[in-house]
Design an enzyme around this catalytic site. Structure first.
Site, PDB file in Angstrom:
ATOM      1  N   CYS A   1      57.160 -27.717  25.190  1.00  0.00           N
ATOM      2  CA  CYS A   1      55.527 -27.491  25.343  1.00  0.00           C
ATOM      3  C   CYS A   1      55.295 -26.706  23.694  1.00  0.00           C
ATOM      4  O   CYS A   1      55.394 -26.581  22.906  1.00  0.00           O
ATOM      5  CB  CYS A   1      56.125 -25.890  26.476  1.00  0.00           C
ATOM      6  SG  CYS A   1      57.518 -25.942  27.653  1.00  0.00           S
TER       7      CYS A   1
ATOM      8  N   ASP B   1      21.836 -32.763  -2.548  1.00  0.00           N
ATOM      9  CA  ASP B   1      20.566 -32.604  -1.145  1.00  0.00           C
ATOM     10  C   ASP B   1      20.162 -31.242  -1.259  1.00  0.00           C
ATOM     11  O   ASP B   1      20.248 -30.841  -1.496  1.00  0.00           O
ATOM     12  CB  ASP B   1      22.129 -32.375  -0.031  1.00  0.00           C
ATOM     13  CG  ASP B   1      21.664 -32.407   1.324  1.00  0.00           C
ATOM     14  OD1 ASP B   1      21.076 -33.188   1.943  1.00  0.00           O
ATOM     15  OD2 ASP B   1      21.006 -30.712   1.292  1.00  0.00           O
TER      16      ASP B   1
END
Length: 454
Positions: free
Chosen positions: A32, A420
């Site tokens: 599970c 940038d």
């Protein structure tokens, strides 16, 4: 993790650990997710596995209630080996559905023997076995969530025949497709899958980022959804719409693909575009440890991807030295003029379409137009599997463009756009000094955290 950490996480059903490990129960033979709503078993009856594949190979079958096929991926167990990470991404996007191990190894620049050694060392299985498990998990999800006939499920998951599909399903998952189909309820005739993530997930900033750059016809968006077109491997258009469901920690994704096309490649790409498999708690904690950065962080901020490296490269070139709005307008003109039209939607232009057009109608400096044409011609000749660093040899393409493509077109987590202008502006506004090395191996996330402050 230590054994007590596994125990605490499963007893708390903490969604932040969903997909990071799986819980197998000796007395039932079932494995599970740690968030399974079933009654928690005694610790003495439990085994823990880092992957669903490991649990399956140990002889356990997947739970029909919590459905391990729906768990988010877990990059944590991949380690820092970039070759393995890239191999897994390519397999998740269907590289071995129609391809071969030698072909995949060639794309990675390694030998087939070394490729399998990487998988055996890190995952305890072969690359082919890993790919088969991914196909079976997708097939199981399709059986649960859709009313597609068995033959269509088999084809969508990449199996060549229903017989092979049935044999692999029974031998690998210890279940038959019929058992899955009988347990499913509320199926839809549409191809709609639920793709989960580990919280937190900062949907509003991601949606805003994508919406601000969205191209009409190519993309569509709203308060709780985002969608776009995608090219298939044989040049046909597919498209998806992902609707955010925060209460379920995931997205309901409606996917439309041409008949007979495998779905695996599209699902893997959608997960990458929305960055659903990030171990975001680990990433956020790492960035928060950098002095002065913690108060500025947006928890759960993801990396918004672009469909492929070529599209990312075109967007980067058109975005050089102009505003976001101006770049979007240029991309819109390219898509309107050259994009393949399918009803109200459009596909992004192919490298051949861009390379063969003069682009004289595109309002930008001629030097950048020629850069775009050179780039398109190069990709048309060499393909998109080439290392983007090779593009640096093309006139007009510099490190910023390549790093942007790696960050958004390949979703690499450790890219830093230090040159940038937006990054420089954000650092100045916050009074921070650039120390990207402190953010490794999550510098791409630092980039987006800084952009998010503008």
């Amino acid at each position: 993790m230590e054994s007590h950490q596994y125990r605490q996480a499963r007893l708390a059903r903490d969604p932040r650990f969903d997909g990071r490990f799986f819980v197998a129960v000796r007395t039932t033979g079932i494995y599970c997710r740690p968030i399974c709503p079933a009654t928690a078993p005694k610790e003495d009856n439990v085994r823990y596995f880092d992957t669903a594949l490991a649990a399956s190979q140990a002889g356990y079958r997947p739970c029909l209630r919590c459905r391990p096929d729906s768990a988010p991926g877990s990059p944590a167990w991949r380690g820092s080996d970039t070759t393995l990470t890239r191999a897994i991404r390519l397999i998740d996007e269907g590289a071995l559905v129609d391809g071969t191990i030698p072909a995949l190894a060639a794309r990675l620049g390694i030998s087939p023997r070394y490729l399998n050694k990487l998988f055996q060392t890190r995952l305890g299985t072969s690359a082919k076995q890993y790919a088969l498990h991914q196909q079976l998990m997708l097939a199981k999800q399709l059986l649960h969530d859709t009313a597609l006939p068995m033959a269509e499920v088999a084809a969508a998951a990449g199996f060549g025949s229903v017989r092979r599909f049935n044999d692999c399903f029974a031998s690998q998952l210890k279940l038959t497709p019929g058992q899955i189909r009988r347990s499913a309820a509320g199926q839809s005739s549409d191809l709609t899958l639920f793709l989960s993530y580990r919280p937190p997930y900062a949907w509003a900033p991601l949606r805003g980022f994508l919406a601000h750059r969205a191209i009409a016809g190519l993309e569509w968006h709203g308060d709780d959804f985002y969608g776009r077109t995608l090219w298939t491997e044989d040049g046909q258009l597919a498209h998806f719409t992902a609707r955010h469901q925060p209460e379920r920690h995931g997205f309901a994704v409606t996917l439309t693909v041409p008949p007979g096309q495998p779905v695996l490649a599209r699902v893997g790409r959608i997960r990458r575009l929305l960055d659903l498999d990030a171990d975001i708690a680990t990433i956020d904690a790492h960035l928060a440890s950098i002095p002065g950065l913690a108060p500025l962080l947006t928890p759960g901020l993801r990396l918004p991807g672009i469909a492929d490296p070529f599209e990312a490269g075109v967007r980067a070139i058109l975005g050089q030295q102009v505003s976001v709005a101006a770049a979007r307008n240029l991309v819109q003109k390219v898509v309107d003029r050259l994009g393949t039209k399918q009803e109200e939607r459009r596909g992004f232009p192919t490298p051949q379409q861009l390379a063969e057009d003069s682009l004289a109608w595109l309002g930008m400096p001629d030097s950048r137009r020629q850069t775009l044409r050179r780039f398109a011609a190069h990709v048309a000749q060499h393909g998109q599997q080439e290392d983007p660093n090779q593009w640096l040899a093309l006139k007009g393409i510099g490190p910023w463009t390549v790093e942007y493509v790696r960050m958004r077109g390949l979703s690499e987590p450790d890219r830093w756009l230090g040159t940038d202008l937006g990054i420089k502006k954000a650092l100045a506004q916050q009074g921070l000094e650039a120390n990207p090395d402190a953010a490794a191996p999550w510098r791409s996330y630092l980039t987006f955290q800084l952009w998010n402050r503008l």
